[in-house]
Design an enzyme around this catalytic site. Structure first.
Site, PDB file in Angstrom:
ATOM      1  N   SER A 150      44.756  72.483  86.471  1.00 31.51           N
ATOM      2  CA  SER A 150      44.987  73.576  87.424  1.00 31.51           C
ATOM      3  C   SER A 150      43.738  73.793  88.288  1.00 31.51           C
ATOM      4  O   SER A 150      43.329  72.860  88.991  1.00 31.51           O
ATOM      5  CB  SER A 150      45.407  74.837  86.658  1.00 31.51           C
ATOM      6  N   ASP A 226      56.889  73.994  86.134  1.00 35.67           N
ATOM      7  CA  ASP A 226      55.677  74.805  86.256  1.00 35.67           C
ATOM      8  C   ASP A 226      55.927  75.923  87.273  1.00 35.67           C
ATOM      9  O   ASP A 226      56.252  75.658  88.421  1.00 35.67           O
ATOM     10  CB  ASP A 226      54.551  73.878  86.738  1.00 35.67           C
ATOM     11  N   HIS A 259      53.188  75.048  82.707  1.00 30.57           N
ATOM     12  CA  HIS A 259      51.773  75.016  83.088  1.00 30.57           C
ATOM     13  C   HIS A 259      50.844  75.144  81.870  1.00 30.57           C
ATOM     14  O   HIS A 259      49.633  75.228  82.017  1.00 30.57           O
ATOM     15  CB  HIS A 259      51.512  76.170  84.061  1.00 30.57           C
TER      16      HIS A 259
END
Lengths: 281, 281
Positions: A150, A226, A259
């Protein structure tokens, strides 16, 4: 350049350590973790950097990343830094939001007050911490790889693109591919770097590649379910940019995955094997 | 017997879920986690129970146990219950100590007030939760294994010894082998069961084996640098008891390892493979 040992635990035949030191880059104490796999006395081992995402410290991937088994088998040192400076006097987001300030350093050198004093994560990750790793661990700094998740995927991609030749391999889980093109990035780079968006291009993997930076190869895994994919991560921007300039890249959509570290841990072993193949010799 | 889904995350091709239900055994809401590996539609899969240690909830092993990779490869369902009742009206240790009350149910049915109302973890783990698993998950209840850590290692050993034939295999990490012989056990069984120590023998693996209970086999791993080894765990009492009556057992001391999930995760894959070998067919 002394470091303090916070904890060590034997795991998979090696040692998972957590360490703290006074950082000159950030002007704060910084904590990081290092896993050193079982190895022969005197051997120098290749190094994998893992940069974490928003809200994380070194601890998230250390506890939930499931990297030690692969690192022990492949003989890799695994380094997990913190994601921002912390401590007394370190300014946070005005509303203590999760996406700016503490836990959200974005791996940049801030130029805007009051963040420019401590938020120098680029210097920290690119210069200070590597010197500490080289001095204190059996690390072969000629064989480094970098990966992240991320915000840390953004960090891994941009740091590697800005430092050609330093990392033999670069991969990411669900990276923020273009801070220029998403709310997280606009808030962070606007706050740390200011409103001149031309200055942001050094911190945007899509812009760096558009501006000519290249890597030998890239591996990216992105969860298809996600929640942040459409609004923030925008993987397709990286896919399209790589295709348009011939940057070799394997960018995979993984259906059903989100995620979380449940996603990261699933593909961690595969990423480490991919890095190890490129770190050999 | 309805259950509420708290969360699901795809991991290693399967689904890691967390669920909550109103327990009749404990008179409270109870939370547990279940990992269901990838499998063919309609298939029923063998089940591994993991009982956790003092201070834990379902979450510790779920996040840090590193079991999903092996469970996905071996086709095992992995169940992690909580370690005590919780919630309004559930009495805790008088001084909120970590080794009694909340997070410390010791897998017994308490007979002593005020704990006898809610602390019925034996009923919960032996009867109520298995029925829920059978009803809601693709579980083959003819093929069950049980394992646990520390207090949960005690739970796994004693539950299996008291229910001959129910579990095809039984293993433990750093189990409390004899609550009769250590401060944790004396406090817990004294508090939950009362001071008649003959009543404790049903909750003591060494005493159960001395009294004639047998299992086909046992696998135990114990960290050699575990801080609790000498004062609380006393692995040698189990080793000696098994040897003296011919109970087959593989009880291994692992040098350098401590009591943490760094230890558990290191040997988790090996334990699951051992269970899978015994759950086949």
């Amino acid at each position: 350049m002394t470091i303090e040992t916070v904890s060590t635990n034997v795991a998979f035949g090696g040692v998972q350590g957590v360490y703290r030191h006074a950082s000159t880059a950030t002007g704060t104490d910084m904590t990081f973790s290092v896993y050193v796999p079982p190895h022969e006395e005197g051997a120098l081992l290749p190094v994998v950097w893992f940069l974490s995402g928003l809200t994380c410290t070194h601890a998230n991937v250390t506890e939930k990343g499931e990297f030690r088994r692969a690192c022990a088998e492949l003989g890799l040192i695994f380094i997990a830094p913190d994601t921002s400076p912390r401590g007394e006097g370190v300014p946070d987001d005005a509303e203590a939001a999760y996406d700016f300030g503490l836990g959200a350093g974005f791996y940049v050198n801030a130029t805007q007050a009051p963040f420019d004093k401590h938020y120098r994560m680029q210097d920290y990750i690119e210069n200070e911490l590597p010197a500490i790793i080289a001095a204190h661990f059996p690390a072969d700094m000629q064989r480094q790889a970098i990966m992240g998740h991320s915000m840390g995927g953004h960090g891994a991609l941009t740091i590697s693109l800005r430092n050609p030749g330093r990392f033999r391999s670069t991969s990411a889980f669900s990276p923020i591919v273009s801070p220029l093109s998403c709310p997280w990035g606009e808030k962070a780079l606007g706050g740390y770097i200011g409103q001149d968006r031309t200055q942001w291009r050094a911190y945007d993997s899509v812009a760096l590649i558009a501006d000519g930076a290249r890597l030998p190869d890239l591996l990216v895994d992105q969860g298809g379910d996600d929640n942040f994919l459409e609004s923030q991560l925008k993987t397709h921007l990286l896919t399209e940019q790589c295709a348009s300039v011939g940057q070799p890249a394997t960018i995979r959509m993984q259906p059903g995955y989100d995620h979380s570290y449940y996603f990261i841990s699933t593909f961690m072993g595969e990423h480490l094997t991919w890095h190890a193949d490129r770190l050999k010799g």
